[in-house]
Scaffold this motif. Structure first.
Motif, PDB file in Angstrom:
ATOM      1  N   GLY A  74     -36.237 -17.554  19.591  1.00 24.28           N
ATOM      2  CA  GLY A  74     -36.451 -15.756  19.510  1.00 24.28           C
ATOM      3  C   GLY A  74     -35.949 -15.328  18.311  1.00 24.28           C
ATOM      4  O   GLY A  74     -35.085 -15.922  17.452  1.00 24.28           O
TER       5      GLY A  74
ATOM      6  N   ARG B 129     -42.472 -17.625  18.250  1.00 24.93           N
ATOM      7  CA  ARG B 129     -43.839 -17.866  18.355  1.00 24.93           C
ATOM      8  C   ARG B 129     -44.887 -17.783  17.062  1.00 24.93           C
ATOM      9  O   ARG B 129     -45.852 -18.288  17.297  1.00 24.93           O
ATOM     10  CB  ARG B 129     -44.186 -16.869  19.431  1.00 24.93           C
TER      11      ARG B 129
ATOM     12  N   ARG C 207     -44.662 -14.445  10.826  1.00 23.98           N
ATOM     13  CA  ARG C 207     -44.612 -12.909  10.820  1.00 23.98           C
ATOM     14  C   ARG C 207     -43.654 -12.392  10.065  1.00 23.98           C
ATOM     15  O   ARG C 207     -42.572 -12.903  10.039  1.00 23.98           O
ATOM     16  CB  ARG C 207     -44.519 -12.381  12.299  1.00 23.98           C
TER      17      ARG C 207
ATOM     18  N   ALA D 226     -32.431 -16.873  23.121  1.00 25.94           N
ATOM     19  CA  ALA D 226     -32.291 -15.460  22.729  1.00 25.94           C
ATOM     20  C   ALA D 226     -33.576 -14.710  23.179  1.00 25.94           C
ATOM     21  O   ALA D 226     -34.012 -14.085  22.335  1.00 25.94           O
ATOM     22  CB  ALA D 226     -31.860 -15.562  21.447  1.00 25.94           C
ATOM     23  N   ILE D 227     -34.105 -14.936  24.221  1.00 24.93           N
ATOM     24  CA  ILE D 227     -35.465 -14.174  24.968  1.00 24.93           C
ATOM     25  C   ILE D 227     -35.086 -13.917  26.055  1.00 24.93           C
ATOM     26  O   ILE D 227     -34.302 -14.292  26.718  1.00 24.93           O
ATOM     27  CB  ILE D 227     -36.489 -15.460  24.495  1.00 24.93           C
TER      28      ILE D 227
ATOM     29  N   ARG E 149     -35.521 -13.582  30.084  1.00 23.41           N
ATOM     30  CA  ARG E 149     -35.614 -14.674  31.216  1.00 23.41           C
ATOM     31  C   ARG E 149     -37.262 -14.652  31.534  1.00 23.41           C
ATOM     32  O   ARG E 149     -37.585 -15.842  31.965  1.00 23.41           O
ATOM     33  CB  ARG E 149     -34.880 -13.805  32.292  1.00 23.41           C
TER      34      ARG E 149
ATOM     35  N   LEU F  21     -41.996 -20.244  27.962  1.00 25.67           N
ATOM     36  CA  LEU F  21     -42.296 -20.673  26.722  1.00 25.67           C
ATOM     37  C   LEU F  21     -41.885 -21.939  26.438  1.00 25.67           C
ATOM     38  O   LEU F  21     -42.460 -22.832  25.734  1.00 25.67           O
ATOM     39  CB  LEU F  21     -41.366 -19.968  25.662  1.00 25.67           C
TER      40      LEU F  21
ATOM     41  N   GLU G 293     -29.837  -9.538  33.125  1.00 25.72           N
ATOM     42  CA  GLU G 293     -31.006  -8.935  33.542  1.00 25.72           C
ATOM     43  C   GLU G 293     -30.890  -8.714  35.180  1.00 25.72           C
ATOM     44  O   GLU G 293     -30.955  -9.262  36.053  1.00 25.72           O
ATOM     45  CB  GLU G 293     -32.248  -9.402  33.366  1.00 25.72           C
TER      46      GLU G 293
ATOM     47  N   ASN H 258     -23.329 -14.044  26.863  1.00 24.69           N
ATOM     48  CA  ASN H 258     -24.114 -12.931  27.317  1.00 24.69           C
ATOM     49  C   ASN H 258     -23.384 -11.847  27.562  1.00 24.69           C
ATOM     50  O   ASN H 258     -23.713 -10.670  27.471  1.00 24.69           O
ATOM     51  CB  ASN H 258     -24.477 -13.318  28.937  1.00 24.69           C
TER      52      ASN H 258
HETATM   53  N1  LIG Z   1     -29.481  -7.256  22.657  1.00 27.53           N
HETATM   54  C1  LIG Z   1     -28.251  -7.652  23.071  1.00 27.53           C
HETATM   55  O1  LIG Z   1     -27.142  -7.144  22.711  1.00 27.53           O
HETATM   56  C2  LIG Z   1     -27.886  -8.655  24.013  1.00 27.53           C
HETATM   57  C3  LIG Z   1     -29.079  -9.346  24.478  1.00 27.53           C
HETATM   58  N2  LIG Z   1     -28.794 -10.329  25.572  1.00 27.53           N
HETATM   59  C4  LIG Z   1     -29.847 -11.093  26.119  1.00 27.53           C
HETATM   60  O2  LIG Z   1     -30.720 -11.762  24.996  1.00 27.53           O
HETATM   61  C5  LIG Z   1     -31.953 -11.862  24.974  1.00 27.53           C
HETATM   62  C6  LIG Z   1     -32.674 -11.163  24.140  1.00 27.53           C
HETATM   63  O3  LIG Z   1     -32.442  -9.914  24.022  1.00 27.53           O
HETATM   64  P1  LIG Z   1     -32.823  -9.164  22.812  1.00 27.53           P
HETATM   65  O4  LIG Z   1     -32.668  -9.715  21.495  1.00 27.53           O
HETATM   66  O5  LIG Z   1     -32.103  -7.921  22.785  1.00 27.53           O
HETATM   67  O6  LIG Z   1     -34.392  -9.045  23.003  1.00 27.53           O
HETATM   68  P2  LIG Z   1     -35.719  -8.746  21.908  1.00 27.53           P
HETATM   69  O7  LIG Z   1     -36.742  -7.964  22.806  1.00 27.53           O
HETATM   70  O8  LIG Z   1     -34.993  -7.769  20.702  1.00 27.53           O
HETATM   71  O9  LIG Z   1     -35.976 -10.027  21.584  1.00 27.53           O
HETATM   72  C7  LIG Z   1     -36.818 -11.047  22.413  1.00 27.53           C
HETATM   73  C8  LIG Z   1     -37.399 -11.980  21.472  1.00 27.53           C
HETATM   74  O10 LIG Z   1     -37.716 -13.022  22.429  1.00 27.53           O
HETATM   75  C9  LIG Z   1     -39.054 -13.547  21.693  1.00 27.53           C
HETATM   76  N3  LIG Z   1     -40.244 -13.711  22.804  1.00 27.53           N
HETATM   77  C10 LIG Z   1     -40.477 -14.843  23.381  1.00 27.53           C
HETATM   78  N4  LIG Z   1     -41.570 -15.156  24.158  1.00 27.53           N
HETATM   79  C11 LIG Z   1     -41.915 -13.627  24.237  1.00 27.53           C
HETATM   80  C12 LIG Z   1     -42.861 -12.878  25.003  1.00 27.53           C
HETATM   81  N5  LIG Z   1     -43.757 -13.391  25.578  1.00 27.53           N
HETATM   82  N6  LIG Z   1     -43.121 -11.607  24.413  1.00 27.53           N
HETATM   83  C13 LIG Z   1     -42.077 -10.835  23.762  1.00 27.53           C
HETATM   84  N7  LIG Z   1     -41.162 -11.656  23.216  1.00 27.53           N
HETATM   85  C14 LIG Z   1     -41.117 -13.014  23.278  1.00 27.53           C
HETATM   86  C15 LIG Z   1     -39.460 -12.677  20.465  1.00 27.53           C
HETATM   87  O11 LIG Z   1     -39.447 -13.423  19.362  1.00 27.53           O
HETATM   88  P3  LIG Z   1     -40.457 -14.128  18.677  1.00 27.53           P
HETATM   89  O12 LIG Z   1     -41.473 -13.017  18.570  1.00 27.53           O
HETATM   90  O13 LIG Z   1     -39.998 -14.561  17.401  1.00 27.53           O
HETATM   91  O14 LIG Z   1     -41.071 -15.202  19.601  1.00 27.53           O
HETATM   92  C16 LIG Z   1     -38.492 -11.582  20.651  1.00 27.53           C
HETATM   93  O15 LIG Z   1     -38.015 -11.258  19.313  1.00 27.53           O
HETATM   94  C17 LIG Z   1     -32.143 -11.335  26.522  1.00 27.53           C
HETATM   95  O16 LIG Z   1     -32.132 -12.172  27.630  1.00 27.53           O
HETATM   96  C18 LIG Z   1     -30.864 -10.205  26.623  1.00 27.53           C
HETATM   97  O17 LIG Z   1     -30.508 -10.289  27.952  1.00 27.53           O
HETATM   98  C19 LIG Z   1     -27.473 -10.704  25.712  1.00 27.53           C
HETATM   99  C20 LIG Z   1     -26.319 -10.085  25.302  1.00 27.53           C
HETATM  100  C21 LIG Z   1     -26.507  -9.142  24.467  1.00 27.53           C
END
Ligand SMILES: NC(=O)C1=CN([C@@H]2O[C@H](COP(=O)(O)OP(=O)(O)OC[C@H]3O[C@@H](n4cnc5c(N)ncnc54)[C@H](OP(=O)(O)O)[C@@H]3O)[C@@H](O)[C@H]2O)C=CC1
Ligand SMILES: [Fe+3]
Length: 469
Positions: A14, A38, A42, A73-74, A76, A81, A100, A124
């Motif tokens: 991610g 993915r 980009r 870091a995506i 759930r 994927l 979540e 987390n």
């Molecule tokens: N933000 C925070 O402070 C914290 C977040 N978390 C956990 O980390 C995880 C990620 O959170 P966060 O970084 O905020 O989320 P974002 O929405 O910012 O990022 C999620 C990433 O997931 C990837 N991805 C993979 N498959 C898909 C899809 N089908 N649709 C959209 N995105 C996809 C994307 O990367 P790409 O496009 O490159 O594939 C995207 O950048 C979550 O599970 C969250 O609970 C945990 C603690 C703190």
């Protein structure tokens, strides 16, 4: 996962907010890693996008296949994927970082999807914002594979994050709860304060606009009447914060033991004293602001000798609104007492901040919370009495009793009275002895005695933190 991989290949799957924050940390500490995306081509957007620009970004299959540790870091719902490279994931460490509320736990889903992987839950509890700080948040690691846990603990240490081994994977649920909970312990205090507020709002409004001999005009509701209501709620909250401690002290005195079985409601009441105190602080601050705005002969005529009802001098001529009108000693004393009470309340509030309370010893903590609390309560009651006395003295008892200021003092008065009794030297010493474990009435050793009193078996050298006089 073989434990000898001291420099495991790391993939952050991610490129979102959390991925970038973690990636920034890896870069800062010179730990090699790559992102899995993915769409590696980009153009990155958002905060810390330069981390993506400066790092290696591979497609999902490549990134996962070539790594030993995959930090997911995506969200759930996108874990599917990983199915693309399922055959290459055996023995790898999969790190679930998700939080979540309400959905299936991420690590449980991963354990079902990839039974041959070492599933762990970590990071987390660290928000992306906290990750950007130099010091960094504490990281908890849990998982059934001990070697995998150790690898992650080492990895967290390498990027400057204090890490705690949180045991088996099943503990991951508690880690998520920690993040997803919303103001734990505030439900009951909020409800109690809402009930108190509702009572004072209805009562003060009825009194101001209906029951008074000279009812207020409705224009006085937003500040003047609101200020009375806020003051009454603050005084009640303060009284409620200190009353149960006194009650318990009397029960302990009566029973001769510090271990007394209390009705559940008193136990719960004791448990919300700190929150009630904080509500009192917030409302007292509002009361101070509103009072400062209102201070004038028109609103507080009894504080200004030259004005009668704020409209006329004693000789009958109206006062010059811009002229110098000074307060009487009563007005000044009311302000002094209110300011001192506010300072005491602020100091008590500061002492409840975790960083400060951790640095206080038991005696210091008790001094602030108990003795300064009493001082604050005493100053508050004196402030309200001084404020009301000039009016009360010109009224009959039956007119004074239903006033907001008089009624709001009942609980604080009762509490102050009980505390003064408890401060008498003989009772003070007796309570101290009881709380240090000495018995008077039921001094024989053993477990529960008659009246359901628990007998102490320890030496009870330390006072009971939950019950402060
Ligand atoms: N933000 C925070 O402070 C914290 C977040 N978390 C956990 O980390 C995880 C990620 O959170 P966060 O970084 O905020 O989320 P974002 O929405 O910012 O990022 C999620 C990433 O997931 C990837 N991805 C993979 N498959 C898909 C899809 N089908 N649709 C959209 N995105 C996809 C994307 O990367 P790409 O496009 O490159 O594939 C995207 O950048 C979550 O599970 C969250 O609970 C945990 C603690 C703190
Ligand atoms: Fe006041």
């Amino acid at each position: 996962m073989a434990e000898d991989s001291s420099h495991p290949r790391i993939c952050i799957l991610g490129t979102g907010e959390f991925a970038r924050a973690l990636g920034a940390r890896f870069r800062r500490y010179g730990v090699p890693f790559w992102f899995g995306s993915r769409d590696p081509a980009r153009r990155p957007t958002g905060l810390l996008k330069e981390v993506i620009e400066k790092s290696t970004v591979k497609n999902v299959e490549e990134a996962c296949t070539e790594s030993d540790i995959i930090i997911l870091a995506i969200h759930r719902r996108h874990y599917g994927l990983l199915e693309r490279c399922e055959t290459h994931l055996d023995d790898k460490i999969l790190v679930d970082v998700s939080n979540e509320p309400g959905s299936e736990l991420g690590f449980e889903r991963l354990a079902t999807m990839f039974p041959k992987c070492a599933i762990t839950k970590a990071f987390n509890t660290a928000s992306s914002r906290a990750m950007a700080l130099d010091e960094g948040p504490c990281v908890y690691v849990c998982g059934n594979d001990e070697a995998a846990r150790r690898v992650l603990l080492r990895m967290a240490a390498r990027i400057g994050l204090p890490a705690v081994d949180y045991g088996r994977l099943g503990n991951g649920g508690a880690l998520e709860e920690q993040v997803n909970r919303l103001f734990p312990g505030w439900g009951w205090p909020c409800l109690v304060v809402m009930v108190i507020s509702a009572f004072w709002i209805v009562f003060a409004a009825c009194r101001a606009f209906k029951l008074r001999k000279n009812p207020y005009s409705p224009e006085r509701l937003p500040t003047n009447v609101a200020n009375k209501i806020v003051g009454a709620i603050a005084a009640t909250c303060l009284g409620m914060a200190y009353f149960p401690g006194c009650l318990v002290a009397f029960v302990q005195l009566a029973r001769g033991s510090k271990n007394v079985d209390l009705p559940k409601i008193i136990d719960q009441w004791l448990g919300i004293r700190q929150q009630l105190g904080l509500f009192a602080l917030i409302l007292a601050t509002l009361h101070v602001i509103l009072s400062l705005v209102l201070i004038s002969p028109a609103y507080f005529p009894h504080w200004y000798p030259e004005a009668i009802d704020g409209k006329r001098f004693a000789n009958g001529t109206p006062p010059d609104p811009l002229g110098p009108i000074r307060m009487t000693w009563i007005g000044e004393t009311v302000i002094l007492l209110g300011a001192l009470a506010m300072v005491a309340l602020v100091l008590i509030g500061i002492a409840t901040l975790p960083a400060i309370s951790r640095s206080l010893g038991w005696r210091e903590w008790r001094c602030v919370q108990s003795h300064m609390g009493f001082a604050c309560l005493l100053l508050t009651t004196c402030h309200v009495v001084m404020r009301g006395a000039p009016v009360w003295l010109n009224k009959s008892v039956k007119d004074v009793i239903p006033t907001v200021s008089f009624l709001s003092l009942l609980l604080p008065w009762l509490t102050v009275g009980m505390r003064l009794v408890l401060y008498t030297p003989c009772l003070y010493r007796r309570v101290a002895r009881i709380r240090s474990g000495e018995f008077s009435k039921y001094a024989d050793s053993g477990s529960a005695g008659k009246d359901g009193i628990k007998k102490e078996t320890d030496d009870g050298a330390v006072g009971d933190l939950s019950i402060v006089v």
